[in-house]
Design an enzyme around this catalytic site. Structure first.
Site, PDB file in Angstrom:
ATOM      1  N   GLN A 166       0.839  -1.204   0.000  1.00  0.00           N
ATOM      2  CA  GLN A 166       0.000   0.000   0.000  1.00  0.00           C
ATOM      3  C   GLN A 166       0.877   1.258   0.000  1.00  0.00           C
ATOM      4  OE1 GLN A 166      -2.966   0.264   3.073  1.00  0.00           O
ATOM      5  NE2 GLN A 166      -3.977   1.950   2.052  1.00  0.00           N
ATOM      6  N   PHE A 167       1.153   1.770  -1.195  1.00  0.00           N
ATOM      7  CA  PHE A 167       2.004   2.947  -1.312  1.00  0.00           C
ATOM      8  C   PHE A 167       1.360   4.179  -0.693  1.00  0.00           C
ATOM      9  CE2 PHE A 167      -0.679   3.812  -4.930  1.00  0.00           C
ATOM     10  CZ  PHE A 167      -0.648   5.192  -5.075  1.00  0.00           C
ATOM     11  N   THR A 168       0.031   4.170  -0.536  1.00  0.00           N
ATOM     12  CA  THR A 168      -0.651   5.345   0.008  1.00  0.00           C
ATOM     13  C   THR A 168      -0.308   5.603   1.470  1.00  0.00           C
ATOM     14  OG1 THR A 168      -2.656   4.091   0.541  1.00  0.00           O
ATOM     15  CG2 THR A 168      -2.563   5.173  -1.624  1.00  0.00           C
TER      16      THR A 168
END
Length: 146
Positions: free
Chosen positions: A78-80
């Site tokens: 999850q890059f967010t």
């Protein structure tokens, strides 16, 4: 690197309507890889994750690890987690790791986790995923800056 760890009774992830990963009791872990993260840092985060004693013992105290309860892992990239919302209302993701670096470290973490945990499920790196969970507690921990 950042981990958001949720102690769950169950969790699953779907891609395009199909379940690609599902666990029972254990940890759902959202993994964010930042610029400059390394395998050595990934090792440190995995060691901390697997050593966390956040499952209840017979007296109701959070004193048991994932191994103690024969727990399972669901690992989701999850890059967010690297969203920077300090300026304006549209998040910036410039602190997130390059996708090739991030995918490599995510796959490295999955491989290393499977060496130590009997059930390790995953999402699909870079895919649009639908994650469902039953959070036990709720109990959520953020690991960063180790």
């Amino acid at each position: 690197m950042k981990f958001v760890i949720q102690r769950v009774d169950s969790a699953s992830v779907k891609v395009e309507g199909k379940v690609v990963g599902s666990i029972g009791k254990g940890f759902l872990v959202f993994i964010g890889v930042g610029q400059g993260d390394t395998e050595e840092e990934a090792d440190k985060y995995l060691k901390k994750l697997l050593g966390l004693r956040i499952f209840e013992d017979e007296q109701g105290k959070t004193n048991l690890s994932l191994a103690d309860v024969e727990g399972q892992l669901l690992l989701i990239s999850q890059f967010t987690l690297y969203a920077n919302c300090r300026k304006g209302n549209r998040p910036s993701f410039i602190e997130a790791g390059d996708p090739k670096l991030a995918e490599g470290l995510y796959e490295y973490l999955v491989k290393k986790a499977r060496e130590q945990v009997s059930v390790v499920e995953t999402g699909i790196f870079g895919a649009h995923m639908e994650v469902s969970l039953v959070n036990h507690g709720p109990f959520t921990i953020l690991l960063e800056n180790l």
